[in-house]
Design a protein around this motif. Sequence first.
Motif, PDB file in Angstrom:
ATOM      1  N   PHE A  11      17.706  15.664  11.857  1.00 14.10           N
ATOM      2  CA  PHE A  11      16.781  15.771  12.990  1.00 14.10           C
ATOM      3  C   PHE A  11      17.380  15.161  14.254  1.00 14.10           C
ATOM      4  CE2 PHE A  11      13.306  16.846  10.102  1.00 14.10           C
ATOM      5  CZ  PHE A  11      12.603  17.742  10.887  1.00 14.10           C
ATOM      6  N   GLN A  12      18.027  14.001  14.112  1.00 10.38           N
ATOM      7  CA  GLN A  12      18.650  13.367  15.277  1.00 10.38           C
ATOM      8  C   GLN A  12      19.715  14.266  15.871  1.00 10.38           C
ATOM      9  OE1 GLN A  12      20.010   9.724  13.507  1.00 10.38           O
ATOM     10  NE2 GLN A  12      18.290   8.542  14.330  1.00 10.38           N
ATOM     11  N   VAL A  14      20.059  17.619  15.653  1.00 11.57           N
ATOM     12  CA  VAL A  14      19.495  18.819  16.269  1.00 11.57           C
ATOM     13  C   VAL A  14      18.824  18.465  17.592  1.00 11.57           C
ATOM     14  CG1 VAL A  14      17.766  20.641  16.016  1.00 11.57           C
ATOM     15  CG2 VAL A  14      19.308  20.126  14.139  1.00 11.57           C
ATOM     16  N   ARG A  15      18.122  17.345  17.637  1.00 14.29           N
ATOM     17  CA  ARG A  15      17.482  16.911  18.877  1.00 14.29           C
ATOM     18  C   ARG A  15      18.546  16.572  19.929  1.00 14.29           C
ATOM     19  NH1 ARG A  15      13.983  12.835  17.233  1.00 14.29           N
ATOM     20  NH2 ARG A  15      15.690  11.378  17.379  1.00 14.29           N
ATOM     21  N   TYR A  16      19.604  15.892  19.515  1.00 17.27           N
ATOM     22  CA  TYR A  16      20.673  15.525  20.447  1.00 17.27           C
ATOM     23  C   TYR A  16      21.356  16.767  21.006  1.00 17.27           C
ATOM     24  CZ  TYR A  16      25.246  14.192  22.126  1.00 17.27           C
ATOM     25  OH  TYR A  16      26.367  14.071  22.894  1.00 17.27           O
ATOM     26  N   HIS A  18      20.350  19.798  21.183  1.00 21.84           N
ATOM     27  CA  HIS A  18      19.430  20.568  22.033  1.00 21.84           C
ATOM     28  C   HIS A  18      19.341  19.918  23.416  1.00 21.84           C
ATOM     29  CE1 HIS A  18      16.120  23.158  23.137  1.00 21.84           C
ATOM     30  NE2 HIS A  18      15.421  22.085  23.482  1.00 21.84           N
ATOM     31  N   SER A  19      19.198  18.601  23.461  1.00 22.12           N
ATOM     32  CA  SER A  19      19.131  17.886  24.745  1.00 22.12           C
ATOM     33  C   SER A  19      20.439  18.020  25.504  1.00 22.12           C
ATOM     34  CB  SER A  19      18.845  16.401  24.516  1.00 22.12           C
ATOM     35  OG  SER A  19      17.614  16.239  23.883  1.00 22.12           O
ATOM     36  N   LYS A  37      18.773  24.986  13.886  1.00 25.60           N
ATOM     37  CA  LYS A  37      17.337  24.668  14.035  1.00 25.60           C
ATOM     38  C   LYS A  37      16.511  25.355  12.955  1.00 25.60           C
ATOM     39  CE  LYS A  37      17.142  24.113  19.038  1.00 25.60           C
ATOM     40  NZ  LYS A  37      16.616  24.685  20.285  1.00 25.60           N
ATOM     41  N   GLU A  44      12.813  21.718   5.995  1.00 25.35           N
ATOM     42  CA  GLU A  44      11.718  20.761   6.157  1.00 25.35           C
ATOM     43  C   GLU A  44      10.501  21.190   5.332  1.00 25.35           C
ATOM     44  OE1 GLU A  44       9.863  17.305   7.462  1.00 25.35           O
ATOM     45  OE2 GLU A  44      11.952  17.898   7.375  1.00 25.35           O
TER      46      GLU A  44
END
Length: 140
Positions: A11-12, A14-16, A18-19, A37, A44
């Motif tokens: 999750f970290q 994919v979030r990173y 994406h940002s 994603k 999940e």
Amino acid sequence: RVTENLRINAFQFVRYIHSYVMEKSSEFPENEIERLKNLLIENEKDYSDLKLSHSLNFDSWNRVASVYLSIVYDGQKLCQQHWTQFDLESMIWGIIVMILSLISIAFHIRTLVLGKPSPSTIGFLMIFFIGICLTIISEL
């Protein structure tokens, strides 16, 4: 516990990423990011089902953990491919400017030792200045 840590890492990442793509508007392949994603979302669901069922089936947990691990590894490969690209044109211009500056310094030292400026010193200073201007222009 290992699965939970891999889940957090996935999750970290994919979030990173994406940002990073949104902020830098970089050239990461959009389809690869979407694939990661979607893989995370699908996994999940499996993770939630296993957690709600209080399953102790090692194979099921191992499969979920391996998907989280593959997301992290695939993301790592994606980042390495993107961030290890070299801008050869800028590197060559940098080397040219460095060589010209060394030649200019050598002629300047020669001028100090002999006590009079030589025409070649002025010429090399002009070449050095032109090199810097071309480097700045090529970066625009």
